[in-house]
Scaffold this active site. Sequence first.
Site, PDB file in Angstrom:
ATOM      1  CG  ASP A   6      -1.858   1.242   1.218  1.00  0.00           C
ATOM      2  OD1 ASP A   6      -2.385   1.562   0.134  1.00  0.00           O
ATOM      3  OD2 ASP A   6      -2.043   1.892   2.256  1.00  0.00           O
ATOM      4  CB  SER A   7       0.244   4.664  -1.135  1.00  0.00           C
ATOM      5  OG  SER A   7      -0.962   4.988  -0.451  1.00  0.00           O
ATOM      6  CE1 TYR A  38       2.224   4.723  -4.005  1.00  0.00           C
ATOM      7  CE2 TYR A  38       0.781   2.842  -4.322  1.00  0.00           C
ATOM      8  CZ  TYR A  38       2.015   3.357  -3.977  1.00  0.00           C
ATOM      9  OH  TYR A  38       3.025   2.498  -3.614  1.00  0.00           O
ATOM     10  N   GLY A  39      -3.190   8.447  -5.058  1.00  0.00           N
ATOM     11  CA  GLY A  39      -4.494   8.791  -5.632  1.00  0.00           C
ATOM     12  C   GLY A  39      -4.519  10.012  -6.534  1.00  0.00           C
ATOM     13  CB  CYS A  69      -3.160   0.305  -2.458  1.00  0.00           C
ATOM     14  SG  CYS A  69      -3.293   1.958  -3.156  1.00  0.00           S
ATOM     15  CG  ASN A  70      -9.643   0.368  -2.436  1.00  0.00           C
ATOM     16  OD1 ASN A  70     -10.508  -0.429  -2.756  1.00  0.00           O
ATOM     17  ND2 ASN A  70      -9.288   0.571  -1.176  1.00  0.00           N
ATOM     18  CB  THR A  71      -5.155   4.252  -5.679  1.00  0.00           C
ATOM     19  OG1 THR A  71      -5.938   4.879  -4.667  1.00  0.00           O
ATOM     20  CG2 THR A  71      -4.885   5.227  -6.795  1.00  0.00           C
ATOM     21  CD  GLU A 147       0.942   6.826   5.437  1.00  0.00           C
ATOM     22  OE1 GLU A 147      -0.092   6.161   5.266  1.00  0.00           O
ATOM     23  OE2 GLU A 147       2.013   6.344   5.821  1.00  0.00           O
ATOM     24  CB  CYS A 175      -9.139   5.057   0.176  1.00  0.00           C
ATOM     25  SG  CYS A 175      -7.474   5.458   0.770  1.00  0.00           S
ATOM     26  CB  THR A 176      -6.601   0.346   2.404  1.00  0.00           C
ATOM     27  OG1 THR A 176      -5.456   0.998   1.838  1.00  0.00           O
ATOM     28  CG2 THR A 176      -7.110  -0.709   1.435  1.00  0.00           C
ATOM     29  CG  HIS A 177      -4.591   5.598   3.958  1.00  0.00           C
ATOM     30  ND1 HIS A 177      -4.115   4.895   2.882  1.00  0.00           N
ATOM     31  CD2 HIS A 177      -3.497   6.067   4.619  1.00  0.00           C
ATOM     32  CE1 HIS A 177      -2.781   4.959   2.880  1.00  0.00           C
ATOM     33  NE2 HIS A 177      -2.387   5.658   3.926  1.00  0.00           N
TER      34      HIS A 177
HETATM   35  N1  DGL Z   1      -4.631   3.407   0.545  1.00  0.00           N
HETATM   36  C1  DGL Z   1      -4.874   3.831  -0.757  1.00  0.00           C
HETATM   37  C2  DGL Z   1      -6.112   3.297  -1.424  1.00  0.00           C
HETATM   38  O1  DGL Z   1      -6.649   2.323  -0.950  1.00  0.00           O
HETATM   39  C3  DGL Z   1      -4.191   4.921  -1.396  1.00  0.00           C
HETATM   40  C4  DGL Z   1      -4.260   6.288  -0.944  1.00  0.00           C
HETATM   41  C5  DGL Z   1      -3.340   7.150  -1.752  1.00  0.00           C
HETATM   42  O2  DGL Z   1      -2.148   6.864  -1.732  1.00  0.00           O
HETATM   43  O3  DGL Z   1      -3.816   8.079  -2.380  1.00  0.00           O
HETATM   44  O4  DGL Z   1      -6.564   3.822  -2.391  1.00  0.00           O
END
Ligand code: DGL
Length: 248
Positions: A6-7, A38-39, A69-71, A147, A175-177
Amino acid sequence: MIGVLDSGLGGVTVLRELVKTVKNANFLYYCDSVNNPYGDKSSDEVYSIVKNIVDFLLDKGCVTIVIACNTASAICVKRLREEYPDTLFIAIEPAYKMVHDYNPSGKTLVMATKGTIESEKFLALYHKYDNNNTILFPCSGLAELVEEGNEVEINRYLENNLSEYKGVDNVVLGCTHYPLIKKNIRRVLGDVKFFDGSVGVSKELARQLELKSITFDKNNRTSFDFINTSSDSNKNIRFMELMNSSDN
Ligand code: DGL
């Protein structure tokens, strides 16, 4: 060994489920905080970052990679499966199908990064299960605040951006965050139902391992290791704290 990426720390919300579901395995969690978020990056940029992580995890001996990470999943998994046909990739996606299964008539807010919401993969899922009562909200900048763990800024962001959606029933944490800030989201939206993909992706991993007859030594204790790309040693402390807590 199973690689998980993940990011940043968000994927811990997935790793916690993976270790409960897949016993006797060793997990290696790659926390790419240095490239977070990443998004808001271009697809090419995200792909090249994720490809480097995949090469690293394969070098370390991972046989399977969970994209927590969904992205990264939305942007990269199709291409990764083509480029690495011998590697099993398990990819999380926003739990919009769960809304269809459990509360389809409810007014629904999908929170995800811009990269996820604009991806072909997510839009196909959305059109397949569209309940005609859904708002898609690209939460630019939110994963970054999570984060950093900046509560004040997180609450300000949510107040400013989500207040207009008071009254929704379902919230997809795409998003996993975001499962890390359920409590903060409830402060603004009240007692909503949350949907996230961590349980689904863990079950899918178990299913695929069985299908492919990938097994682990029964005497092996389930374990996890952590690699952090930033030099911030607090990340290691937060990682352990998050692994030992549950969502709020
Ligand atoms: N945790 C991430 C996700 O599930 C990424 C968030 C990001 O880096 O923008 O999309």
